[in-house]
Scaffold this motif. Structure first.
Motif, PDB file in Angstrom:
ATOM      1  N   VAL A 151       3.361  -1.329   5.919  1.00 42.05           N
ATOM      2  CA  VAL A 151       4.191  -2.459   6.357  1.00 42.05           C
ATOM      3  C   VAL A 151       3.203  -3.514   5.867  1.00 42.05           C
ATOM      4  O   VAL A 151       3.433  -4.570   5.415  1.00 42.05           O
ATOM      5  CB  VAL A 151       4.613  -2.574   7.588  1.00 42.05           C
ATOM      6  N   LEU A 152       1.858  -3.368   6.423  1.00 45.63           N
ATOM      7  CA  LEU A 152       0.992  -4.714   6.322  1.00 45.63           C
ATOM      8  C   LEU A 152       0.778  -4.919   4.743  1.00 45.63           C
ATOM      9  O   LEU A 152       0.457  -6.076   4.537  1.00 45.63           O
ATOM     10  CB  LEU A 152      -0.305  -4.581   7.134  1.00 45.63           C
ATOM     11  N   THR A 153       0.631  -3.829   4.298  1.00 49.37           N
ATOM     12  CA  THR A 153       0.260  -3.869   2.574  1.00 49.37           C
ATOM     13  C   THR A 153       1.571  -4.717   1.929  1.00 49.37           C
ATOM     14  O   THR A 153       1.208  -5.559   1.048  1.00 49.37           O
ATOM     15  CB  THR A 153      -0.020  -2.693   1.999  1.00 49.37           C
ATOM     16  N   LEU A 154       2.734  -4.281   2.240  1.00 47.74           N
ATOM     17  CA  LEU A 154       3.871  -4.858   1.827  1.00 47.74           C
ATOM     18  C   LEU A 154       4.113  -6.220   2.096  1.00 47.74           C
ATOM     19  O   LEU A 154       4.437  -7.041   1.230  1.00 47.74           O
ATOM     20  CB  LEU A 154       5.118  -3.917   2.087  1.00 47.74           C
ATOM     21  N   ALA A 160       9.107 -10.789  -3.685  1.00 45.65           N
ATOM     22  CA  ALA A 160       9.652 -10.404  -5.028  1.00 45.65           C
ATOM     23  C   ALA A 160       8.812  -9.390  -5.947  1.00 45.65           C
ATOM     24  O   ALA A 160       9.117  -8.560  -6.595  1.00 45.65           O
ATOM     25  CB  ALA A 160       9.553 -11.617  -6.129  1.00 45.65           C
ATOM     26  N   SER A 161       7.553  -9.367  -5.283  1.00 37.58           N
ATOM     27  CA  SER A 161       6.737  -8.515  -5.821  1.00 37.58           C
ATOM     28  C   SER A 161       6.161  -7.135  -5.250  1.00 37.58           C
ATOM     29  O   SER A 161       5.429  -6.220  -5.441  1.00 37.58           O
ATOM     30  CB  SER A 161       5.424  -9.154  -6.121  1.00 37.58           C
ATOM     31  N   ARG A 162       7.056  -6.679  -4.235  1.00 40.65           N
ATOM     32  CA  ARG A 162       6.656  -5.699  -3.125  1.00 40.65           C
ATOM     33  C   ARG A 162       7.144  -4.585  -3.783  1.00 40.65           C
ATOM     34  O   ARG A 162       8.632  -4.558  -4.260  1.00 40.65           O
ATOM     35  CB  ARG A 162       7.446  -5.857  -1.930  1.00 40.65           C
ATOM     36  N   ASP A 163       6.657  -3.503  -4.031  1.00 38.78           N
ATOM     37  CA  ASP A 163       6.894  -2.070  -4.571  1.00 38.78           C
ATOM     38  C   ASP A 163       7.372  -1.222  -3.375  1.00 38.78           C
ATOM     39  O   ASP A 163       6.470  -0.705  -2.609  1.00 38.78           O
ATOM     40  CB  ASP A 163       6.006  -1.498  -5.409  1.00 38.78           C
ATOM     41  N   LEU A 164       8.449  -1.165  -3.128  1.00 33.85           N
ATOM     42  CA  LEU A 164       9.073  -0.371  -1.774  1.00 33.85           C
ATOM     43  C   LEU A 164       8.807   1.195  -2.037  1.00 33.85           C
ATOM     44  O   LEU A 164       8.897   1.988  -1.067  1.00 33.85           O
ATOM     45  CB  LEU A 164      10.458  -0.396  -1.651  1.00 33.85           C
ATOM     46  N   GLY A 165       8.486   1.447  -3.363  1.00 32.28           N
ATOM     47  CA  GLY A 165       8.002   2.848  -3.473  1.00 32.28           C
ATOM     48  C   GLY A 165       6.782   3.291  -2.974  1.00 32.28           C
ATOM     49  O   GLY A 165       6.672   4.420  -2.606  1.00 32.28           O
ATOM     50  N   LEU A 166       6.006   2.408  -2.454  1.00 32.02           N
ATOM     51  CA  LEU A 166       4.799   2.635  -1.749  1.00 32.02           C
ATOM     52  C   LEU A 166       5.211   3.310  -0.391  1.00 32.02           C
ATOM     53  O   LEU A 166       4.283   3.996  -0.098  1.00 32.02           O
ATOM     54  CB  LEU A 166       4.046   1.238  -1.227  1.00 32.02           C
ATOM     55  N   ALA A 167       6.029   2.954   0.167  1.00 36.76           N
ATOM     56  CA  ALA A 167       6.394   3.593   1.405  1.00 36.76           C
ATOM     57  C   ALA A 167       6.771   5.169   1.266  1.00 36.76           C
ATOM     58  O   ALA A 167       6.432   6.102   2.017  1.00 36.76           O
ATOM     59  CB  ALA A 167       7.822   2.962   2.054  1.00 36.76           C
ATOM     60  N   ASP A 168       7.679   5.475   0.140  1.00 34.04           N
ATOM     61  CA  ASP A 168       7.657   6.687  -0.086  1.00 34.04           C
ATOM     62  C   ASP A 168       6.488   7.368  -0.240  1.00 34.04           C
ATOM     63  O   ASP A 168       6.606   8.649  -0.048  1.00 34.04           O
ATOM     64  CB  ASP A 168       8.907   6.737  -1.272  1.00 34.04           C
ATOM     65  N   ALA A 169       5.785   7.053  -1.074  1.00 32.08           N
ATOM     66  CA  ALA A 169       4.508   7.713  -1.654  1.00 32.08           C
ATOM     67  C   ALA A 169       3.507   7.668  -0.556  1.00 32.08           C
ATOM     68  O   ALA A 169       3.014   9.018  -0.527  1.00 32.08           O
ATOM     69  CB  ALA A 169       3.714   6.770  -2.873  1.00 32.08           C
ATOM     70  N   MET A 170       3.586   7.167   0.491  1.00 35.93           N
ATOM     71  CA  MET A 170       2.722   7.025   1.686  1.00 35.93           C
ATOM     72  C   MET A 170       3.436   8.122   2.465  1.00 35.93           C
ATOM     73  O   MET A 170       2.704   9.057   3.172  1.00 35.93           O
ATOM     74  CB  MET A 170       2.435   5.724   2.371  1.00 35.93           C
ATOM     75  N   TRP A 171       4.715   8.267   2.705  1.00 31.64           N
ATOM     76  CA  TRP A 171       5.244   9.192   3.300  1.00 31.64           C
ATOM     77  C   TRP A 171       5.008  10.778   2.931  1.00 31.64           C
ATOM     78  O   TRP A 171       4.543  11.504   3.568  1.00 31.64           O
ATOM     79  CB  TRP A 171       6.785   9.055   3.326  1.00 31.64           C
TER      80      TRP A 171
END
Length: 209
Positions: A151-154, A160-171
């Motif tokens: 969350v803090l990284t996002l 507009a630049s947030r890659d929500l795929g980060l959450a999936d990758a971290m999971w």
């Protein structure tokens, strides 16, 4: 207006200021003015600003914690853990200012503790299926740290630049560390010790009436 109603008005006003203008806007003077009160009146309800912020966090967090509770489980503890992860990420991104208050080092909010209690319960149910490869406390810490960090990284990036795929990758990364691939098979009865086998053999050898 009753004391309870006045307190609720203060908390709701502070929550609105937090949502609209950020944590810096939530001062005793600003909240009192927006609520139509004198600043000293707030100290009849809250010891200090931190106590007020805790009340705000609990107020906003209540619905979130209720949604994470056991009332709507899927029956699959791992799926429920994933649903909690997604809710945590979504809540943090939707409530940036409040999330920042919940993760201040050295400051433990009752709302954050409530969320951790739900996480502990979900991790425990995963453990009961035999799919946890690490001790429960470590699993809780890893999931909590990974979720908070995500969350803090996002939030640090422009929307507009947030890659929500980060959450999936971290999971995927954290569950690879804490979960086994499949539920553990039923191990059946524990093997007998030599002493137990001897006692059983002696019992079986006794003549029957």
């Amino acid at each position: 207006m009753s004391r309870t109603e006045t307190r609720e008005k203060i908390v709701e006003t502070a929550a609105r200021l937090l949502q609209e203008h950020g944590a810096a806007a939530v001062t005793v003077r600003a909240v009192a003015q927006a609520a139509g009160l004198q600043a000293p009146a707030l100290y009849r309800f809250f010891e200090d600003k931190d106590a007020l912020l805790d009340a705000v966090a609990e107020y906003v967090f209540t619905t979130y914690v209720a949604a994470k509770s056991d009332t709507a489980g899927t029956g699959d503890p791992v799926a429920d853990l994933r649903a909690g992860w997604d809710a945590h990420i979504g809540f943090g991104l939707a409530n940036a200012a409040l999330f920042g208050l919940l993760v201040v080092p050295g400051r433990v909010s009752p709302a954050a503790e409530a969320g951790l209690a739900v996480l502990r319960g979900r991790i425990h149910r995963v453990a009961e299926t035999g799919r946890l490869r690490v001790p429960e406390p470590l699993a809780v810490e890893l999931v909590h740290a990974a979720g908070t960090g995500t969350v803090l990284t996002l939030l640090a990036a422009p929307p507009a630049s947030r890659d929500l795929g980060l959450a999936d990758a971290m999971w995927e990364a954290v569950t690879h560390r804490i979960l086994t691939g499949d539920p553990a098979p039923d191990a059946g009865p524990a093997p007998l010790t030599d002493a137990e086998r001897a006692l059983l053999a002696e019992w079986l050898a006794r003549p029957r009436r």
